[in-house]
Design an enzyme around this catalytic site. Sequence first.
Site, short mmCIF file in Angstrom:
data_model
loop_
_atom_site.label_atom_id
_atom_site.label_comp_id
_atom_site.label_asym_id
_atom_site.label_seq_id
_atom_site.Cartn_x
_atom_site.Cartn_y
_atom_site.Cartn_z
N LYS A 86 0.85 -1.20 0.00
CA LYS A 86 0.00 0.00 0.00
C LYS A 86 0.88 1.25 0.00
O LYS A 86 1.77 1.40 0.84
CB LYS A 86 -0.93 0.00 1.22
CG LYS A 86 -2.01 -1.07 1.11
CD LYS A 86 -2.90 -1.09 2.32
CE LYS A 86 -3.80 0.11 2.40
NZ LYS A 86 -4.68 0.07 3.60
O1 G3P Z 1 -8.26 0.92 4.53
C1 G3P Z 1 -8.48 2.28 4.80
C2 G3P Z 1 -9.08 2.45 6.09
O2 G3P Z 1 -8.37 1.78 7.08
C3 G3P Z 1 -9.51 3.79 6.52
O3 G3P Z 1 -10.64 3.46 7.22
O4 G3P Z 1 -12.31 3.50 8.97
O5 G3P Z 1 -10.08 4.60 9.34
O6 G3P Z 1 -11.74 5.61 7.77
P1 G3P Z 1 -11.22 4.36 8.39
#
Ligand code: G3P
Length: 225
Positions: A86
Amino acid sequence: MIVMIDSANLEEIKYLFNYFPYDGVTTNPSILKKENRNPFEQLKDIKNIIPKDTMLHCQVLSKNADEMVKEAEYIVEKFGKDTYIKVPVTEEGLKAINILSKKGINTTATAIYTAMQGYMAAKAGAKFVAPYVNRLDNLGYDGVQVAKDIHTLLKNHNFNCKVVAASFKNSQQILELGKFGIEAITASFDVLRNLYIHPVTDKAVNDFCNDFEKIEDNHKTMLDY
Ligand code: G3P
């Protein structure tokens, strides 16, 4: 649709795989930090508990392209060539994605907030591009629409790259993207379980059992006949 687990928690990952053959696990530095443990050991353990052909997506921490490339090569050396690296879509990130794709290393372009970031990352050679749906919604934008726009761009321009929509708060966001043909999503433990858990289904099961008990002794199953 490819469905992946956005978590580095071993119990959550084991629990979810016990019930459903998920396609992969995605992590990022914030997710790893939650586990409060050596992140490399954590990733090793994740790799060991997930089925053999399951994807692992692991993020680099460097901000400079050359360092990102070195990190990516190290991760691939440790976790295998099928690991997806990533890389956030910054200027340096785009450069790194391009170098890595030429070296045959799979990348997932991440932290995507605009459709054009997704397009540019795909053009640089990313295999997946990850728009942050709920974080966009929280900023007052339409996260689902951004993910759809990227999907349309990738299809119209014949890129060998999939949208892996990320950052979800609810099933509705995923439903909208699934209907549109988005090829992959990654979501947290709770969001994934809420894709199939329904209290009315549980009630229906209890009603079936209660009805059956009226004609038969308690707790019989077909195995008792
Ligand atoms: O994979 C991307 C993710 O981890 C971001 O998610 O829930 O932290 O907005 P969030």
